[in-house]
Design a protein around this motif. Structure first.
Motif, short mmCIF file in Angstrom:
data_model
loop_
_atom_site.label_atom_id
_atom_site.label_comp_id
_atom_site.label_asym_id
_atom_site.label_seq_id
_atom_site.Cartn_x
_atom_site.Cartn_y
_atom_site.Cartn_z
N GLU A 1 -5.66 5.10 -7.79
CA GLU A 1 -5.58 5.88 -6.33
C GLU A 1 -7.67 5.88 -5.36
O GLU A 1 -7.61 6.19 -5.15
CB GLU A 1 -4.95 7.72 -6.80
N ILE B 1 2.51 14.00 -4.25
CA ILE B 1 1.65 12.90 -3.26
C ILE B 1 2.62 11.60 -2.77
O ILE B 1 2.16 11.69 -1.23
CB ILE B 1 1.01 11.55 -4.20
N GLU C 1 -6.57 9.91 -1.17
CA GLU C 1 -6.34 9.19 -2.01
C GLU C 1 -7.99 9.38 -3.41
O GLU C 1 -6.50 9.56 -4.40
CB GLU C 1 -6.61 8.11 -1.86
N GLU D 1 1.97 10.45 1.21
CA GLU D 1 2.16 9.05 1.55
C GLU D 1 2.98 9.15 3.34
O GLU D 1 2.41 7.90 3.64
CB GLU D 1 2.48 8.51 0.42
N HIS E 1 -4.87 12.49 -5.07
CA HIS E 1 -3.89 11.48 -5.41
C HIS E 1 -4.73 11.44 -7.43
O HIS E 1 -3.78 12.09 -7.92
CB HIS E 1 -3.79 10.88 -5.41
N HIS F 1 0.23 8.89 5.08
CA HIS F 1 -0.40 7.63 5.41
C HIS F 1 0.09 6.26 5.65
O HIS F 1 -0.61 5.97 6.39
CB HIS F 1 -1.32 7.12 3.72
FE LIG Z 1 -1.94 8.03 -3.09
#
Ligand SMILES: [Fe+2]
Ligand SMILES: [Fe+2]
Lengths: 315, 118
Positions: free
Chosen positions: A48, A161, A78, A165, A81, A168
């Motif tokens: 990460e 997490i 990130e 995501e 994370h 993301h």
């Molecule tokens: Fe991540």
């Protein structure tokens, strides 16, 4: 751990795992369970942290202010994370008298590896898009499996997490969609990025098992740390993304890629697994530069950590 | 003169299953952590179940100041969420049914082989 020679404690532990109980940091656990977890979670944590670097390169060069804010938010996630996972790993390493400094040392000396994808170059904005869409997409397939992990602190971290995501992936889809609907030059840039990332995406799940599970995998499956093989996860990735990639008129750089209409199994050209081993052993295109950046930053921050630790309100 | 009893306020946190976070329940007045634990069980868990119970002496809890809390709420965060990406759903659906050609032009007809797996 041989199942015929179990102590009562070990037998009870396995019984808990078998009935779907989640193990907490302070519960008794076999030493090799702890080792497997640290191996997995420390690797995930540094991935990460190193994973923030390829996209970070695009923060100053993002095409619009909105994209800059969004990619900054993602990069920040990130690193966050990494912070969650380092805490989970540290609690497990405490009986060994180890902490995050050992994790960072292991990263810098190459004892601890990070995911192959984060050793790759990101020469264009399309690379930033493809990472969000497909690399994070691939990561969520693995992490989705790990939500059922028998170790509760890891599963709880993953819940947080995986939720982020989702952002993301859509951030990446949005970049790729804009390029796909853009000028011929933008489309060409997207196609180039896909060509660059395709082998790395296949490598991300690890070598196919071919009915031969490694000792690590067998242990992790026995301990319910993982429940699927590398190949099962890769197949899931194909099923989820290949049609979407095609629907944008993009060409996947593998003319042999094919899904059996009956078994739904995908056949594909194997990436170069020797190259994979080179990459994860820090001999990838950007391994040295990124590790160098990370370790310089770490050294430059040393006096800050020291000052904070020595301040009268600490501890 | 009465001797005042030296009790502390303990804040109670409980976890309903091992995947959930510990949630603040309420507080109790107790002379020790053990007593706080016993009181918490009696007061708040006569029916509900928990897998983990924490009691924390209130003076051990540090909280964010009022003005920081206000400032926190005012930060706009749309760019950190999926709110602005809702349009993607319709686009994916459209391109599934009308896949682009390699040159980016809309296809004459037909769909991408197979079905998409959402
Ligand atoms: Fe991540
Ligand atoms: Fe991510």
């Amino acid at each position: 751990m041989l199942e015929e020679t179990l102590t009562d404690q070990e037998a009870y532990f396995l019984e808990r795992v078998d009935r779907g109980d989640r193990i907490e940091a302070d519960d008794w656990m076999p030493e090799d369970y702890r080792q497997q977890l640290v191996r997995l979670i420390a690797m995930h944590a540094v991935s990460e942290i190193m994973g923030a670097l390829p996209e970070k390169e695009w923060v100053p060069r993002a095409p619009t202010l909105y994209r800059k804010l969004a990619i900054t938010a993602k990069v920040q996630d990130e690193v966050g994370h990494g912070q969650l996972l380092i805490r989970v790993a540290e609690d497990l390493m405490r009986p060994w008298g180890k902490n995050r400094e050992d994790i960072m040392d292991d990263l810098f000396t190459g004892r601890l590896k990070y995911h192959n994808v984060f050793h790759m170059a990101t020469p264009t904005w399309a690379d930033a898009g493809v990472i969000g869409w497909l690399v994070d997409g691939a990561a969520v397939i693995t992490q989705g499996m790990s939500l059922s992990c028998s170790y509760a602190p890891y599963a709880r971290a993953l819940q947080r997490i995986v939720e982020e995501e989702g952002f993301h992936i859509q951030h990446g889809e949005s970049i790729c969609m804009a390029l796909a609907e853009g000028t011929p030059m933008q489309r060409a840039m997207l196609q180039d990025a896909l060509n660059r990332w395709w082998p790395a995406l296949l490598m991300f799940f690890g070598p196919p098992e071919k009915n031969q599970l490694s000792t690590h995998q067998l242990r992790n499956i026995r301990y319910r740390i993982r429940s699927k093989t590398n190949e099962e996860l890769r197949q899931r990735f194909f099923s989820k993304y290949v049609h979407r990639i095609w629907s944008l008129g993009l060409t996947i750089p593998d003319p042999t890629l094919y899904q059996d209409p009956v078994t739904k199994e995908w056949t594909y050209a194997q990436p170069d697994w020797e190259e994979f081993r080179q990459i994860v052993n820090n001999r990838g295109p950007r391994s040295e530069a990124r590790l160098g950046l990370r370790s310089t930053t770490y050294q430059e921050g040393e006096w800050v950590r020291r000052t904070i630790a020595l301040s009268p309100t600490a501890g | 003169m009465d001797e005042r009893l030296d009790f502390d306020v303990y804040e109670v946190f409980a976890q309903s299953d091992s995947l959930s976070p510990h949630v603040h329940v309420f507080n109790v007045l107790a002379s020790s952590p053990d007593m706080a634990m016993a009181l918490a069980e009696e007061n708040f868990f006569r029916r509900a179940e928990f897998v983990s119970l924490w009691v924390v002496r209130r003076d051990q809890i540090h909280q964010i100041g009022f003005h920081d809390r206000e400032g926190f709420q005012k930060t706009p965060k749309a760019y950190r969420t999926t709110d602005d990406y809702k349009y993607l759903r319709d686009k994916w659906r459209y391109y599934r049914d009308h896949p682009m050609n390699p040159d980016g032009s809309p296809a004459a007809g037909g769909t991408v082989d197979g079905t998409m797996d959402d």
